[in-house]
Write an enzyme that holds these catalytic residues in place. Structure first.
Site, PDB file in Angstrom:
ATOM      1  N   TYR A  10     -27.997 -14.558  28.337  1.00 33.93           N
ATOM      2  CA  TYR A  10     -29.071 -14.190  29.261  1.00 33.93           C
ATOM      3  C   TYR A  10     -28.781 -14.562  30.712  1.00 33.93           C
ATOM      4  O   TYR A  10     -29.559 -14.223  31.606  1.00 33.93           O
ATOM      5  CB  TYR A  10     -30.369 -14.886  28.842  1.00 33.93           C
ATOM      6  CG  TYR A  10     -30.822 -14.518  27.458  1.00 33.93           C
ATOM      7  CD1 TYR A  10     -31.388 -13.275  27.198  1.00 33.93           C
ATOM      8  CD2 TYR A  10     -30.676 -15.407  26.398  1.00 33.93           C
ATOM      9  CE1 TYR A  10     -31.793 -12.929  25.923  1.00 33.93           C
ATOM     10  CE2 TYR A  10     -31.083 -15.076  25.119  1.00 33.93           C
ATOM     11  CZ  TYR A  10     -31.641 -13.834  24.886  1.00 33.93           C
ATOM     12  OH  TYR A  10     -32.045 -13.492  23.622  1.00 33.93           O
ATOM     13  N   HIS A  65     -34.409 -11.237  33.938  1.00 28.87           N
ATOM     14  CA  HIS A  65     -35.408 -12.231  33.534  1.00 28.87           C
ATOM     15  C   HIS A  65     -35.009 -13.646  33.960  1.00 28.87           C
ATOM     16  O   HIS A  65     -35.853 -14.535  34.002  1.00 28.87           O
ATOM     17  CB  HIS A  65     -35.567 -12.182  32.011  1.00 28.87           C
ATOM     18  CG  HIS A  65     -36.979 -12.148  31.523  1.00 28.87           C
ATOM     19  ND1 HIS A  65     -38.072 -11.855  32.306  1.00 28.87           N
ATOM     20  CD2 HIS A  65     -37.487 -12.369  30.280  1.00 28.87           C
ATOM     21  CE1 HIS A  65     -39.175 -11.901  31.580  1.00 28.87           C
ATOM     22  NE2 HIS A  65     -38.847 -12.217  30.347  1.00 28.87           N
ATOM     23  N   TYR A  79     -36.817 -21.010  25.832  1.00 30.14           N
ATOM     24  CA  TYR A  79     -36.922 -19.561  25.880  1.00 30.14           C
ATOM     25  C   TYR A  79     -38.212 -19.208  26.604  1.00 30.14           C
ATOM     26  O   TYR A  79     -39.185 -19.967  26.609  1.00 30.14           O
ATOM     27  CB  TYR A  79     -36.819 -18.889  24.505  1.00 30.14           C
ATOM     28  CG  TYR A  79     -35.403 -18.925  23.974  1.00 30.14           C
ATOM     29  CD1 TYR A  79     -34.473 -17.971  24.356  1.00 30.14           C
ATOM     30  CD2 TYR A  79     -34.999 -19.952  23.128  1.00 30.14           C
ATOM     31  CE1 TYR A  79     -33.161 -18.029  23.898  1.00 30.14           C
ATOM     32  CE2 TYR A  79     -33.689 -20.015  22.665  1.00 30.14           C
ATOM     33  CZ  TYR A  79     -32.779 -19.052  23.055  1.00 30.14           C
ATOM     34  OH  TYR A  79     -31.487 -19.124  22.605  1.00 30.14           O
TER      35      TYR A  79
END
Length: 188
Positions: free
Chosen positions: A14, A19, A64
């Site tokens: 990620y 994000h 997360y």
């Protein structure tokens, strides 16, 4: 004491996604001020130090995105901060054009699951936030897929400038106050 929380998801998968612009923002601040992140407490990587004469803790929750509130609530207790005056959350926003910054004193979580988690855990929307525009998904692309996608090469080329503006804005927030930062950075 300021708790500066950049939202994102842990892990290399990620690291460069839209994000994770919150993580990249606090990483930029840490690098600028010679601070180092460590796994310290509350399922978070934290870099503590001084920015413009103010004590800060730069935070990357490792829970997360959708569980970010657990880390923020625990750190609020640990540092004994008042969220309305000593918390700033930095995160991506689909509703703002790419690279646009928007500082606010308070507000709803909107559709952002990380912010929903924080609002739910803190029990209030009364805390400052800095939203960074990532733009809308192209065509029929699902929003969830879009936020987990990487920036285009053209966007990535502009990101150092965007992240520098974010760092500048945070420095003004902690040293001159939120209103001064809003007046300086929201119109851009």
């Amino acid at each position: 004491m300021w708790l500066i929380v950049g939202l994102g998801n842990p892990g290399e998968r990620y690291a460069r996604t839209r994000h994770n612009i919150g993580f990249r923002s606090v990483e930029t601040l840490a690098e600028r001020h010679g601070l180092t992140f460590r796994n310290q407490r509350a399922k978070s990587e934290i870099a503590e130090g001084i920015i413009r004469g103010q004590r800060v803790a730069l935070v990357k929750p490792q829970t997360y995105m959708n569980l970010s509130g657990q880390a923020v609530a625990a750190l609020r207790q640990w540092y004994k901060i008042d969220p309305a005056r000593e918390l700033l959350v930095i995160y991506d926003d689909l509703d703002l054009p790419f690279a646009k910054l928007r500082l606010r004193e308070r507000g709803s979580a909107g559709t952002h699951n990380g912010m929903r988690s924080i609002v739910g855990q803190l029990g209030t929307t009364e805390f400052p936030r800095l939203r960074i525009g990532i733009g809308q998904p192209p065509g029929q692309m699902d929003a969830a897929d879009y936020v987990l996608s990487r920036f285009t090469p053209e966007e990535e080329a502009v990101l150092p400038e965007v992240l520098a503006r974010v760092a500048d804005a945070v420095e003004v927030v902690v040293s001159e106050g939120l209103t001064a930062a809003m007046n300086r950075y929201n119109p851009l």
